[in-house]
Design an enzyme around this catalytic site. Structure first.
Site, mmCIF file in Angstrom:
data_model
loop_
_atom_site.group_PDB
_atom_site.id
_atom_site.type_symbol
_atom_site.label_atom_id
_atom_site.label_comp_id
_atom_site.label_asym_id
_atom_site.label_seq_id
_atom_site.Cartn_x
_atom_site.Cartn_y
_atom_site.Cartn_z
ATOM 1 N N ASP A 140 -2.306 8.503 14.478
ATOM 2 C CA ASP A 140 -3.022 7.974 13.323
ATOM 3 C C ASP A 140 -3.294 6.486 13.519
ATOM 4 O O ASP A 140 -2.368 5.696 13.696
ATOM 5 C CB ASP A 140 -2.219 8.215 12.043
ATOM 6 N N HIS A 147 -9.175 -1.749 4.613
ATOM 7 C CA HIS A 147 -7.888 -1.154 4.224
ATOM 8 C C HIS A 147 -6.733 -2.041 4.684
ATOM 9 O O HIS A 147 -5.814 -2.334 3.917
ATOM 10 C CB HIS A 147 -7.762 0.250 4.829
ATOM 11 N N GLU A 212 -4.400 9.464 1.666
ATOM 12 C CA GLU A 212 -5.210 8.510 2.441
ATOM 13 C C GLU A 212 -6.435 9.243 2.952
ATOM 14 O O GLU A 212 -6.326 10.248 3.654
ATOM 15 C CB GLU A 212 -4.410 7.903 3.608
ATOM 16 N N GLU A 214 -9.259 9.878 5.338
ATOM 17 C CA GLU A 214 -9.507 9.554 6.742
ATOM 18 C C GLU A 214 -10.467 10.567 7.363
ATOM 19 O O GLU A 214 -10.674 11.659 6.842
ATOM 20 C CB GLU A 214 -8.192 9.585 7.550
ATOM 21 N N ASP A 246 -4.017 11.943 4.974
ATOM 22 C CA ASP A 246 -2.709 11.508 5.467
ATOM 23 C C ASP A 246 -1.830 11.197 4.250
ATOM 24 O O ASP A 246 -1.662 10.042 3.859
ATOM 25 C CB ASP A 246 -2.905 10.264 6.353
ATOM 26 N N ARG A 250 4.847 6.254 -0.644
ATOM 27 C CA ARG A 250 4.870 4.796 -0.468
ATOM 28 C C ARG A 250 6.261 4.191 -0.611
ATOM 29 O O ARG A 250 6.562 3.170 0.012
ATOM 30 C CB ARG A 250 3.917 4.137 -1.472
ATOM 31 N N GLN A 253 8.110 4.972 2.520
ATOM 32 C CA GLN A 253 7.489 4.149 3.564
ATOM 33 C C GLN A 253 7.994 2.703 3.501
ATOM 34 O O GLN A 253 8.320 2.097 4.529
ATOM 35 C CB GLN A 253 5.976 4.195 3.389
ATOM 36 N N LYS A 266 5.350 9.965 6.072
ATOM 37 C CA LYS A 266 4.030 10.478 6.444
ATOM 38 C C LYS A 266 4.086 11.884 7.026
ATOM 39 O O LYS A 266 3.070 12.593 7.001
ATOM 40 C CB LYS A 266 3.418 9.561 7.511
ATOM 41 N N THR A 270 0.017 16.718 6.602
ATOM 42 C CA THR A 270 -1.314 16.118 6.793
ATOM 43 C C THR A 270 -2.314 17.246 6.619
ATOM 44 O O THR A 270 -2.213 18.260 7.309
ATOM 45 C CB THR A 270 -1.466 15.520 8.207
ATOM 46 N N GLU A 387 -4.216 1.023 -2.813
ATOM 47 C CA GLU A 387 -5.224 -0.030 -2.988
ATOM 48 C C GLU A 387 -5.848 0.027 -4.379
ATOM 49 O O GLU A 387 -6.003 -1.001 -5.042
ATOM 50 C CB GLU A 387 -6.345 0.133 -1.964
HETATM 51 CA CA CA Z 1 -3.020 6.820 7.649
#
Ligand code: CA
Length: 439
Positions: A140, A147, A212, A214, A246, A250, A253, A266, A270, A387
């Site tokens: 990834d 971002h 996320e 992607e 993804d 948080r 993380q 993570k 996925t 975000e």
């Molecule tokens: Ca990612």
């Protein structure tokens, strides 16, 4: 000649129409100019997975095409690969094989001179679409400057970007065993969390579950261990793309990722969309690589080429929608959270692949490269909740009056993506869906 220099051919002709009526509607993601590949099984039969091509609201079954002797004029290696239960064998043959198959399928499906036999079709709503590959390697990246800047600002308001960002495409090795097909429920993971103001961590369900947005890039032909792929050849090793979510916890993380990066935050799941849109289908939508701002460093020479600068980007419009349980009950349509474009990525797909192999690392057919969260510069173009809600400080308000800092149980996240350009048929990536379930 690199792939994005290839001429657009008769398979992209916007005037082409199919005998599959649903492929001729303006709204479809899968007109005859697209022809994305996937793996499926009819729901009402005990049959082995087979390769199909999405067309309108149908799937063209390549096994049935072979039985009807419609693939007999293809080379033997392409016929063998088309009869496989997954896409790796076709991916391994490189772009010319995919192109040969695309050309044949385009001729089978066109209304003028095609093979108008509905027995070759399986309705999409009667098929279980499966993972297209048994991906062994999943990496990834972090290729969106917007971002990286937005997330960096949450932690380092004065210097959001780390000094390496504009020199080196950042990535981590992700987990392939937990890649799942769209529609698979996503169980809320538990993990170690250290809540703000607390001294000790606790082990509990994540309270900050995020998505996320992607693009997933599928590797086609691999490279031998020890043999880097030069930038000029990189797209010969890229087969096609899908949507990729993804999922990210948080709070897990934040606590675990120093100093080695993401791990359990993570790798619990996925999600990818099931239809792989080939680079050839994307040819009309190539755009210059995103320009560098004044003062940005020129990348090192192995990451620079005129053709990459001229056409290394791909113009894909992306959107994220959310539907909560209450929205479903009250009959609200999914609510759009953001829109962004893949053309804004700081690093192109070719640069990501070349950088990955620059030390001799071997990529294999079916390997998956995540682009990193695709975010734009405005508030409504952020590709994750971290975000959009400024780390949970600015909750979103939904049509029901509900608010969200992060995802709640039974929330469904939906990604969509499509390419459009005057003079060409619009093509889409389909959808990538996932609903959060409680532990
Ligand atoms: Ca990612």
């Amino acid at each position: 000649m690199t792939r994005h220099d290839r001429p657009i051919d008769e398979t992209h002709d916007p005037g082409l129409r199919s005998w599959v009526d649903s492929a001729n509607t303006a709204a479809t993601d899968f007109p005859i100019q697209n022809l994305p590949l996937g793996v499926f099984r009819r729901r009402d039969r005990r049959e082995s997975p087979r390769i199909g091509i999405a067309i309108g609201d149908q799937i063209l079954d390549l096994a049935l095409c072979a039985e009807a002797k419609l693939l007999d004029d293809l080379s033997q290696s392409v016929r063998d690969a088309a009869a496989a239960p997954r896409l790796e064998a076709l991916m391994a043959l490189g772009p010319s094989a995919a192109s040969e198959l695309r050309s044949r399928v385009s001729r089978i499906l066109r209304s003028d001179g095609g093979i108008g036999d509905r027995h070759l079709l399986v309705p999409l709503d009667r098929a279980d679409v499966q993972l297209p590959t048994m991906t062994r390697g999943f990496t990834d990246f972090y290729a969106s400057l917007n971002h990286a800047t937005n997330v960096g600002r949450l932690f380092r308001p004065d210097s959001p970007l780390l000094p390496n960002y504009k020199h080196v495409p950042i990535a981590y090795h992700a987990r392939s065993s937990s890649i799942v097909i769209g529609g698979t429920p996503i169980r809320r993971p538990s993990g170690q969390i250290k809540r703000p103001g607390q001294v000790e961590p606790v082990f509990t369900a994540t309270e900050r579950l995020d998505y996320e947005l992607e693009i997933g890039l599928f590797v086609g032909a691999g490279n031998a261990l020890g043999q880097p792929v030069p930038l000029a050849d990189a797209e010969e090793h890229l087969f096609g793309i899908c949507l990729l979510n993804d999922w990210s916890a948080r709070d897990i993380q934040a606590w675990e990722s120093q100093p080695l990066g993401p791990f359990l935050a993570k790798n619990f799941a996925t999600t990818i969309s099931g239809w792989v849109v080939t680079l050839e289908a994307l040819a009309p939508f190539r755009v210059p690589a995103r320009g560098r701002s004044d003062g940005d460093p020129v990348p090192l020479s192995y990451l620079v080429s005129p053709s990459n600068e001229a056409a290394g980007g791909i113009d894909i419009t992306l959107e994220v929608l959310l539907q909560t349980r209450q929205m479903r009950i009250e009959g609200h349509a999914p609510h759009r959270l953001s829109t962004s474009s893949f053309r804004d990525m700081y690093w192109t797909p070719a640069q990501l692949l070349t950088h990955h192999t620059s030390n001799g690392c071997n990529l294999e057919p079916g390997d998956l490269l995540g682009s990193g969260t695709v975010s734009g510069q405005t508030d409504d173009s952020s590709g994750c909740l971290l975000e959009l809600t400024r780390g949970g400080q600015k909750p979103l308000v939904l049509p029901t009056g509900e608010t969200r800092e992060f995802l709640a149980d039974e929330d469904e996240v939906i990604f969509r993506g499509w390419c459009s350009r005057p003079g060409y048929a619009r093509i889409g990536l389909g959808e990538c869906r996932g609903t959060v379930s409680a532990r």
